[in-house]
Design a protein around this motif. Structure first.
Motif, PDB file in Angstrom:
ATOM      1  N   ARG A 267       0.821  -1.211   0.000  1.00 37.69           N
ATOM      2  CA  ARG A 267       0.000   0.000   0.000  1.00 37.69           C
ATOM      3  C   ARG A 267       0.862   1.272   0.000  1.00 37.69           C
ATOM      4  O   ARG A 267       0.347   2.369   0.107  1.00 37.69           O
ATOM      5  CB  ARG A 267      -0.933   0.025   1.214  1.00 37.69           C
ATOM      6  N   GLY A 268       2.174   1.127  -0.070  1.00 36.31           N
ATOM      7  CA  GLY A 268       3.038   2.293  -0.085  1.00 36.31           C
ATOM      8  C   GLY A 268       3.134   2.946   1.285  1.00 36.31           C
ATOM      9  O   GLY A 268       2.814   2.336   2.305  1.00 36.31           O
ATOM     10  N   ALA A 269       3.567   4.185   1.305  1.00 33.28           N
ATOM     11  CA  ALA A 269       3.753   4.901   2.565  1.00 33.28           C
ATOM     12  C   ALA A 269       2.407   5.123   3.258  1.00 33.28           C
ATOM     13  O   ALA A 269       1.393   5.354   2.601  1.00 33.28           O
ATOM     14  CB  ALA A 269       4.436   6.237   2.316  1.00 33.28           C
ATOM     15  N   PRO A 270       2.375   5.055   4.586  1.00 33.43           N
ATOM     16  CA  PRO A 270       1.120   5.258   5.308  1.00 33.43           C
ATOM     17  C   PRO A 270       0.719   6.729   5.350  1.00 33.43           C
ATOM     18  O   PRO A 270       1.545   7.622   5.143  1.00 33.43           O
ATOM     19  CB  PRO A 270       1.456   4.762   6.715  1.00 33.43           C
ATOM     20  N   VAL A 271      -0.545   6.960   5.620  1.00 40.87           N
ATOM     21  CA  VAL A 271      -1.050   8.302   5.898  1.00 40.87           C
ATOM     22  C   VAL A 271      -1.284   8.383   7.400  1.00 40.87           C
ATOM     23  O   VAL A 271      -2.082   7.619   7.953  1.00 40.87           O
ATOM     24  CB  VAL A 271      -2.366   8.582   5.143  1.00 40.87           C
ATOM     25  N   PHE A 272      -0.577   9.277   8.067  1.00 35.66           N
ATOM     26  CA  PHE A 272      -0.696   9.385   9.515  1.00 35.66           C
ATOM     27  C   PHE A 272      -1.840  10.329   9.877  1.00 35.66           C
ATOM     28  O   PHE A 272      -1.971  11.412   9.301  1.00 35.66           O
ATOM     29  CB  PHE A 272       0.611   9.874  10.128  1.00 35.66           C
ATOM     30  N   VAL A 273      -2.632   9.882  10.851  1.00 36.98           N
ATOM     31  CA  VAL A 273      -3.811  10.645  11.274  1.00 36.98           C
ATOM     32  C   VAL A 273      -3.771  10.801  12.788  1.00 36.98           C
ATOM     33  O   VAL A 273      -3.753   9.802  13.521  1.00 36.98           O
ATOM     34  CB  VAL A 273      -5.120   9.921  10.871  1.00 36.98           C
ATOM     35  N   GLN A 274      -3.731  12.041  13.282  1.00 37.96           N
ATOM     36  CA  GLN A 274      -3.827  12.256  14.722  1.00 37.96           C
ATOM     37  C   GLN A 274      -5.265  11.998  15.149  1.00 37.96           C
ATOM     38  O   GLN A 274      -6.198  12.614  14.633  1.00 37.96           O
ATOM     39  CB  GLN A 274      -3.403  13.677  15.088  1.00 37.96           C
ATOM     40  N   ALA A 275      -5.437  11.063  16.081  1.00 35.56           N
ATOM     41  CA  ALA A 275      -6.783  10.659  16.456  1.00 35.56           C
ATOM     42  C   ALA A 275      -6.796  10.079  17.863  1.00 35.56           C
ATOM     43  O   ALA A 275      -5.760   9.642  18.379  1.00 35.56           O
ATOM     44  CB  ALA A 275      -7.312   9.609  15.464  1.00 35.56           C
ATOM     45  N   ASP A 276      -7.958  10.096  18.484  1.00 36.44           N
ATOM     46  CA  ASP A 276      -8.133   9.436  19.766  1.00 36.44           C
ATOM     47  C   ASP A 276      -8.056   7.928  19.549  1.00 36.44           C
ATOM     48  O   ASP A 276      -8.758   7.390  18.686  1.00 36.44           O
ATOM     49  CB  ASP A 276      -9.479   9.816  20.374  1.00 36.44           C
ATOM     50  N   ARG A 277      -7.213   7.269  20.312  1.00 38.07           N
ATOM     51  CA  ARG A 277      -6.970   5.837  20.096  1.00 38.07           C
ATOM     52  C   ARG A 277      -8.256   5.019  20.192  1.00 38.07           C
ATOM     53  O   ARG A 277      -8.634   4.305  19.254  1.00 38.07           O
ATOM     54  CB  ARG A 277      -5.952   5.323  21.105  1.00 38.07           C
ATOM     55  N   ASP A 278      -8.932   5.082  21.333  1.00 40.70           N
ATOM     56  CA  ASP A 278     -10.098   4.231  21.558  1.00 40.70           C
ATOM     57  C   ASP A 278     -11.239   4.560  20.604  1.00 40.70           C
ATOM     58  O   ASP A 278     -11.872   3.661  20.034  1.00 40.70           O
ATOM     59  CB  ASP A 278     -10.572   4.362  23.006  1.00 40.70           C
ATOM     60  N   GLN A 279     -11.508   5.847  20.421  1.00 38.04           N
ATOM     61  CA  GLN A 279     -12.619   6.243  19.556  1.00 38.04           C
ATOM     62  C   GLN A 279     -12.374   5.860  18.106  1.00 38.04           C
ATOM     63  O   GLN A 279     -13.271   5.367  17.422  1.00 38.04           O
ATOM     64  CB  GLN A 279     -12.866   7.744  19.678  1.00 38.04           C
ATOM     65  N   SER A 280     -11.147   6.081  17.631  1.00 38.12           N
ATOM     66  CA  SER A 280     -10.864   5.803  16.226  1.00 38.12           C
ATOM     67  C   SER A 280     -10.914   4.322  15.914  1.00 38.12           C
ATOM     68  O   SER A 280     -11.334   3.911  14.820  1.00 38.12           O
ATOM     69  CB  SER A 280      -9.499   6.378  15.832  1.00 38.12           C
TER      70      SER A 280
END
Length: 245
Positions: free
Chosen positions: A46-59
């Motif tokens: 899938r190539g390089a990841p897209v990083f997303v700042q997010a709440d761990r449990d909710q996401s």
């Protein structure tokens, strides 16, 4: 979608920087956890990841899956296994305490009657509350370890607790900070893993051998480039679950 088409969305914490593990430079992320994410998503095709700042449990609980996996020094615990699944561990450390360099705190007995800050909604917070049942300390919390550290330096708190390896990285970046190697808040170890939504079993099965390959082939070089410069050491005899000192 991470297995089929498109990019893999990798969740990370709201902390702007976890030295050695995830540091943002412009629009790019660098660090040990970033190397793991890049290795896994590239091996998935899938190539390089897209990083997303997010709440761990909710996401991870969101049925719309705003992230496919979460890689951000997440400890694998029994409580979290009720909400998510894990691939790992890829690192082992313990929960320690950090103080200002001019602090008189030197050992566990010195913590009595002191205020100790911890990041909210973390395993460190849970462990500190358990620790406080048998030790006369004042448990305080902030949203992040950075906020705890800032407040401690301003004199609001006497110490900060968290995973010892991350405390070491903060101290390396700031000579006014000092981790105490002899103080262990939790009895056991913190084991870092890649967190996934509970129903992502197909992705979980794909990632298991890939993470094993990373540990065997790339773990040491990732450590040497990201954590060794921060004076972090590990036990090379334990290669399956590298133990951080």
């Amino acid at each position: 979608p991470c297995l089929d088409t498109g990019k893999c969305l990798v969740g990370v914490s709201y902390s702007d920087s976890i030295p050695g593990f995830r540091v943002k430079n412009g629009k790019e992320y660098f660090g040990f956890d970033v190397d793991i994410a890049n290795y896994l998503t590239n091996k998935l095709g899938r190539g390089a990841p897209v990083f997303v700042q997010a709440d761990r449990d909710q996401s991870l609980a969101d049925p719309d899956h705003p992230v496919h996996m979460y890689i951000s020094t997440v400890s694998m615990t029994d409580d979290r296994l009720e909400k998510m699944t894990f691939v790992g561990p890829y690192m082992r450390t313990f929960q320690g305490v950090m103080v200002s360099d001019d602090s008189e705190i030197e050992n566990e007995s010195d913590l009595e009657q002191k205020s100790i800050c911890v990041a909210e909604d973390t395993t460190s917070e849970d462990s500190l509350k358990v620790y406080a049942k048998t030790h006369a300390i004042d448990v305080r919390s902030e949203a992040t370890t950075e906020q705890c550290t800032k407040a401690m330096k301003e004199g609001t708190y006497d110490g900060v607790t968290g995973d010892y390896v991350t405390l070491q990285t903060y101290a390396h970046a700031d000579p006014e900070l000092r981790p105490i190697p002899t103080v262990k808040v939790s009895k056991g170890y913190e084991l870092y893993g890649v967190a996934l939504p509970r129903e992502s079993m197909a992705l979980c099965q794909k990632l298991k051998p890939l993470l094993k390959d990373f540990i065997r082939e790339k773990w040491e070089s990732a450590f040497d480039s990201n954590l060794k410069p921060l004076n972090i050491t590990y036990d090379p005899t334990n290669t399956t679950v590298p133990s951080l000192k």
